[in-house]
Design a protein around this motif. Structure first.
Motif, PDB file in Angstrom:
ATOM      1  N   LEU A  95      -0.187  -3.110   5.307  1.00  0.00           N
ATOM      2  CA  LEU A  95       0.645  -1.903   6.290  1.00  0.00           C
ATOM      3  C   LEU A  95       0.609  -2.357   7.901  1.00  0.00           C
ATOM      4  CD1 LEU A  95      -1.673   0.329   4.416  1.00  0.00           C
ATOM      5  CD2 LEU A  95       0.749   1.095   4.477  1.00  0.00           C
ATOM      6  N   LEU A  96       1.746  -2.664   8.058  1.00  0.00           N
ATOM      7  CA  LEU A  96       1.855  -3.475   9.585  1.00  0.00           C
ATOM      8  C   LEU A  96       2.512  -2.211  10.264  1.00  0.00           C
ATOM      9  CD1 LEU A  96       1.991  -5.690  10.908  1.00  0.00           C
ATOM     10  CD2 LEU A  96       4.399  -6.432  10.638  1.00  0.00           C
ATOM     11  N   GLY A  97       2.470  -2.124  11.148  1.00  0.00           N
ATOM     12  CA  GLY A  97       2.680  -0.656  12.167  1.00  0.00           C
ATOM     13  C   GLY A  97       3.646  -1.202  12.578  1.00  0.00           C
ATOM     14  N   VAL A  98       4.654  -0.324  13.828  1.00  0.00           N
ATOM     15  CA  VAL A  98       5.372  -0.855  14.937  1.00  0.00           C
ATOM     16  C   VAL A  98       4.658  -1.075  15.912  1.00  0.00           C
ATOM     17  CG1 VAL A  98       7.491   0.645  13.649  1.00  0.00           C
ATOM     18  CG2 VAL A  98       5.398   1.572  15.521  1.00  0.00           C
ATOM     19  N   ASP A  99       3.498  -0.875  15.802  1.00  0.00           N
ATOM     20  CA  ASP A  99       2.588  -2.175  17.198  1.00  0.00           C
ATOM     21  C   ASP A  99       2.432  -3.057  16.761  1.00  0.00           C
ATOM     22  OD1 ASP A  99       1.214  -1.965  14.747  1.00  0.00           O
ATOM     23  OD2 ASP A  99      -0.361   0.239  16.787  1.00  0.00           O
ATOM     24  N   GLY A 100       2.516  -3.972  15.665  1.00  0.00           N
ATOM     25  CA  GLY A 100       2.387  -5.310  15.505  1.00  0.00           C
ATOM     26  C   GLY A 100       1.013  -5.266  14.906  1.00  0.00           C
ATOM     27  N   GLY A 101       0.380  -4.566  14.808  1.00  0.00           N
ATOM     28  CA  GLY A 101      -0.868  -4.331  13.961  1.00  0.00           C
ATOM     29  C   GLY A 101      -0.820  -4.003  13.000  1.00  0.00           C
ATOM     30  N   TRP A 102      -1.415  -5.019  11.712  1.00  0.00           N
ATOM     31  CA  TRP A 102      -1.799  -4.645  10.236  1.00  0.00           C
ATOM     32  C   TRP A 102      -3.274  -3.608   9.901  1.00  0.00           C
ATOM     33  CZ3 TRP A 102       1.159  -5.729   5.878  1.00  0.00           C
ATOM     34  CH2 TRP A 102       2.326  -7.262   6.731  1.00  0.00           C
ATOM     35  N   ARG A 103      -2.823  -3.034   9.109  1.00  0.00           N
ATOM     36  CA  ARG A 103      -3.725  -1.842   8.724  1.00  0.00           C
ATOM     37  C   ARG A 103      -4.091  -2.139   7.061  1.00  0.00           C
ATOM     38  NH1 ARG A 103      -1.252   0.011  13.278  1.00  0.00           N
ATOM     39  NH2 ARG A 103      -2.093   1.190  14.323  1.00  0.00           N
ATOM     40  N   SER A 104      -5.337  -1.749   6.371  1.00  0.00           N
ATOM     41  CA  SER A 104      -5.703  -1.767   4.904  1.00  0.00           C
ATOM     42  C   SER A 104      -5.761  -0.238   4.538  1.00  0.00           C
ATOM     43  CB  SER A 104      -7.299  -2.768   5.209  1.00  0.00           C
ATOM     44  OG  SER A 104      -7.145  -2.247   3.632  1.00  0.00           O
ATOM     45  N   LEU A 105      -4.973   0.250   3.591  1.00  0.00           N
ATOM     46  CA  LEU A 105      -5.623   1.338   3.117  1.00  0.00           C
ATOM     47  C   LEU A 105      -5.954   1.023   2.017  1.00  0.00           C
ATOM     48  CD1 LEU A 105      -5.381   4.807   2.511  1.00  0.00           C
ATOM     49  CD2 LEU A 105      -3.221   3.540   1.393  1.00  0.00           C
ATOM     50  N   GLU A 106      -7.290   1.700   1.423  1.00  0.00           N
ATOM     51  CA  GLU A 106      -8.244   1.360   0.595  1.00  0.00           C
ATOM     52  C   GLU A 106      -8.169   2.502  -0.811  1.00  0.00           C
ATOM     53  OE1 GLU A 106      -9.860  -1.118  -0.848  1.00  0.00           O
ATOM     54  OE2 GLU A 106      -9.632  -2.352   1.705  1.00  0.00           O
ATOM     55  N   MET A 107      -7.233   2.406  -1.691  1.00  0.00           N
ATOM     56  CA  MET A 107      -6.537   3.710  -2.179  1.00  0.00           C
ATOM     57  C   MET A 107      -7.739   4.695  -3.096  1.00  0.00           C
ATOM     58  SD  MET A 107      -3.537   3.349  -2.357  1.00  0.00           S
ATOM     59  CE  MET A 107      -2.641   4.180  -3.797  1.00  0.00           C
ATOM     60  N   ALA A 108      -8.963   4.013  -3.116  1.00  0.00           N
ATOM     61  CA  ALA A 108     -10.019   4.697  -3.607  1.00  0.00           C
ATOM     62  C   ALA A 108     -10.008   5.991  -2.704  1.00  0.00           C
ATOM     63  CB  ALA A 108     -11.613   3.806  -4.064  1.00  0.00           C
ATOM     64  N   ASP A 109      -9.618   5.444  -1.801  1.00  0.00           N
ATOM     65  CA  ASP A 109     -10.308   6.251   0.427  1.00  0.00           C
ATOM     66  C   ASP A 109      -9.268   8.102  -0.153  1.00  0.00           C
ATOM     67  OD1 ASP A 109     -12.600   4.669   0.392  1.00  0.00           O
ATOM     68  OD2 ASP A 109     -11.078   4.278   2.560  1.00  0.00           O
ATOM     69  N   LEU A 110      -8.069   7.745  -1.044  1.00  0.00           N
ATOM     70  CA  LEU A 110      -7.648   9.433  -1.125  1.00  0.00           C
ATOM     71  C   LEU A 110      -8.451  10.074  -1.576  1.00  0.00           C
ATOM     72  CD1 LEU A 110      -3.877   7.535  -1.732  1.00  0.00           C
ATOM     73  CD2 LEU A 110      -4.893   7.603   1.060  1.00  0.00           C
ATOM     74  N   GLY A 111      -8.751   9.928  -2.573  1.00  0.00           N
ATOM     75  CA  GLY A 111      -9.913  10.796  -3.380  1.00  0.00           C
ATOM     76  C   GLY A 111      -8.789  11.687  -4.792  1.00  0.00           C
ATOM     77  N   LEU A 112      -8.107  10.682  -5.257  1.00  0.00           N
ATOM     78  CA  LEU A 112      -7.537  10.801  -6.111  1.00  0.00           C
ATOM     79  C   LEU A 112      -8.344  10.208  -6.870  1.00  0.00           C
ATOM     80  CD1 LEU A 112      -4.337   8.588  -5.337  1.00  0.00           C
ATOM     81  CD2 LEU A 112      -4.401  10.408  -5.800  1.00  0.00           C
ATOM     82  N   PRO A 113      -8.422  11.294  -8.103  1.00  0.00           N
ATOM     83  CA  PRO A 113      -8.959  11.091  -9.759  1.00  0.00           C
ATOM     84  C   PRO A 113      -8.720   9.626 -10.441  1.00  0.00           C
ATOM     85  CG  PRO A 113      -7.212  12.917  -9.945  1.00  0.00           C
ATOM     86  CD  PRO A 113      -7.497  12.425  -8.939  1.00  0.00           C
ATOM     87  N   ASP A 114      -9.774   8.780 -11.497  1.00  0.00           N
ATOM     88  CA  ASP A 114      -9.993   8.046 -11.399  1.00  0.00           C
ATOM     89  C   ASP A 114      -8.962   7.305 -12.940  1.00  0.00           C
ATOM     90  OD1 ASP A 114     -11.525   6.389 -10.437  1.00  0.00           O
ATOM     91  OD2 ASP A 114     -13.524   7.412 -11.578  1.00  0.00           O
ATOM     92  N   SER A 115      -8.721   9.513 -13.463  1.00  0.00           N
ATOM     93  CA  SER A 115      -7.675   9.171 -14.530  1.00  0.00           C
ATOM     94  C   SER A 115      -6.177   9.315 -14.064  1.00  0.00           C
ATOM     95  CB  SER A 115      -8.104  10.577 -14.887  1.00  0.00           C
ATOM     96  OG  SER A 115      -7.483  11.839 -14.341  1.00  0.00           O
ATOM     97  N   SER A 116      -5.580   8.964 -12.992  1.00  0.00           N
ATOM     98  CA  SER A 116      -4.149   9.148 -12.670  1.00  0.00           C
ATOM     99  C   SER A 116      -3.929   7.445 -11.800  1.00  0.00           C
ATOM    100  CB  SER A 116      -3.975  10.521 -10.690  1.00  0.00           C
ATOM    101  OG  SER A 116      -5.628   9.331  -9.992  1.00  0.00           O
ATOM    102  N   HIS A 117      -5.247   6.580 -11.992  1.00  0.00           N
ATOM    103  CA  HIS A 117      -4.608   5.393 -11.927  1.00  0.00           C
ATOM    104  C   HIS A 117      -3.534   4.785 -13.300  1.00  0.00           C
ATOM    105  CE1 HIS A 117      -4.697   0.649 -12.281  1.00  0.00           C
ATOM    106  NE2 HIS A 117      -5.170   0.682 -10.280  1.00  0.00           N
ATOM    107  N   PRO A 118      -2.892   4.288 -12.631  1.00  0.00           N
ATOM    108  CA  PRO A 118      -1.821   3.885 -13.726  1.00  0.00           C
ATOM    109  C   PRO A 118      -2.224   2.693 -14.313  1.00  0.00           C
ATOM    110  CG  PRO A 118      -0.815   4.059 -11.865  1.00  0.00           C
ATOM    111  CD  PRO A 118      -1.803   4.076 -11.223  1.00  0.00           C
ATOM    112  N   GLY A 119      -3.509   2.277 -14.266  1.00  0.00           N
ATOM    113  CA  GLY A 119      -4.077   1.817 -15.178  1.00  0.00           C
ATOM    114  C   GLY A 119      -3.495  -0.631 -15.412  1.00  0.00           C
ATOM    115  N   ALA A 120      -3.503  -0.915 -16.369  1.00  0.00           N
ATOM    116  CA  ALA A 120      -3.659  -2.380 -16.625  1.00  0.00           C
ATOM    117  C   ALA A 120      -1.666  -2.689 -16.436  1.00  0.00           C
ATOM    118  CB  ALA A 120      -3.597  -2.606 -17.597  1.00  0.00           C
TER     119      ALA A 120
END
Length: 360
Positions: free
Chosen positions: A109-134
């Motif tokens: 994600l590119l912030g308006v401050d010009g810096g890129w950041r990374s979001l690891e989706m596993a860190d959101l705490g979503l249950p594994d069963s909610s991943h859309p799959g292949a």
């Protein structure tokens, strides 16, 4: 998500402990105007100008970056350093066979401050069963002002506030999320969900309350028109019907263009409509449907996918091997907004989302 482009109670839960429920509101039946008499003139596609993408593309100046970051870039963590607002998101290359779970999904994600950041989706705490799959997952969808990011789950969507990094999951009726799009005013996000084997329905989520209601149309893959309406096309015998949905009202007329070109919907601007065909983009007049110009892709080009109107005479689109490209439909000029480097190999796909209020 890209390949997927294809009661009931809905709930929402905050992955930091908050838990609410919402019941979808019923949709009143809208009155539909009768189609007008079809235009007498034939559809002159042969008269439309044919453009091509040159081998070398000049840069189109904008607030977007010239290139996406490398797929293996090491970036600050979004959840510990939220930027407030985000101008662009990018999902590094993935394949249709990817389906290992949330630990495989990483979005930049590119912030308006010009810096890129990374979001690891596993860190959101979503249950594994909610991943859309292949399938490919995609870069999600930024709200027009870049304050909120929404992305699909098997159960509905997840929304992330980009000022606080707070995430909330919204559960929707249906078995699978096909695609989603923000309303241009940013007050709601609409989600197309698969119900049963082949039925798709659209659900609208209030971005503040997370209240859920059923929309009276099937949202096209290209989302809303620039003015906030939803434009759909249907076949009626040999005619093509165009319906403009504004709130709960609908107005239908007949356009001259063949249904085979309009059946998937188009990107509707203030004056023109852009359709994505197999190996070309087609721009037509927004009132009459008359062809204006066609942009043909070269054999070495990857798939072209309309993204929207940069201004009334210029569209921007995704071309997988090179990046985000603009095309002026009045003079045929093409330029590149953001490049993907190195060029994408067959079988790998990247995706991007842009906050439309912050991109120019």
């Amino acid at each position: 998500m890209l390949a997927a482009l294809l009661l009931a109670t809905a709930g929402c839960s905050d992955h930091r402990g908050h838990d609410d429920t919402a019941t979808p509101r019923s949709t009143p039946t809208a009155r539909v105007a009768q189609p007008s008499t079809p235009p007498p003139t034939p559809w002159p596609i042969a008269a439309a100008r044919i453009d091509r993408i040159p081998g070398h593309l000049p840069h189109h100046d904008s607030s977007l970056p010239r290139t996406f970051p490398p797929d293996d870039a090491v970036l600050p963590d979004l959840l510990t350093d939220p930027p407030g607002r985000v101008r662009m998101t990018y999902h590094p290359r993935e394949s249709f066979d990817d389906g290992g779970g949330w630990h495989t999904e990483r979005v930049f994600l590119l912030g308006v401050d010009g810096g890129w950041r990374s979001l690891e989706m596993a860190d959101l705490g979503l249950p594994d069963s909610s991943h859309p799959g292949a399938d490919t997952y995609g870069a999600g969808a930024l709200s027009p002002d870049g304050s909120t990011w929404a992305a699909p789950t098997r159960a509905g969507i997840v929304m992330v506030d980009l000022s606080s990094a707070r995430s909330r999951a919204v559960h929707l009726p249906g078995g699978h999320t096909s695609y989603l799009a923000w309303h241009p005013d940013g007050r709601s996000v609409e989600v197309v969900r698969l119900h049963g084997a082949s039925t798709q329905r659209t659900w609208s989520i209030d971005s503040l309350s997370l209240g859920v209601s059923r929309s009276p149309y099937l949202l096209p893959i290209d989302g809303f028109a620039d003015d906030g309406t939803v434009v759909t096309f249907a076949r009626h015998g040999a005619q093509t019907l165009r319906t403009v949905h504004r709130g709960r009202s609908q107005v239908t007329d007949v356009v001259a263009m063949p249904y085979r070109h309009a059946r998937r919907g188009g990107s509707v601007g203030t004056e023109r409509i852009l359709f994505g065909l197999n190996r070309e983009l087609l721009a037509v007049d927004g009132r009459s449907g008359a062809p204006i110009a066609r942009l043909r892709l070269r054999p070495v080009d990857a798939a072209g996918w309309p993204r929207g109107w940069w201004r009334p005479d210029t569209v921007w689109f995704y071309e997988a091997s090179r990046g985000l490209i603009t095309w002026d439909v009045t003079n045929g000029r093409t330029r590149v907004l953001t490049r993907v480097r190195p060029a994408v190999d067959d079988g790998l796909y990247w995706t991007a989302s842009v906050a439309v209020d912050l991109m120019r």
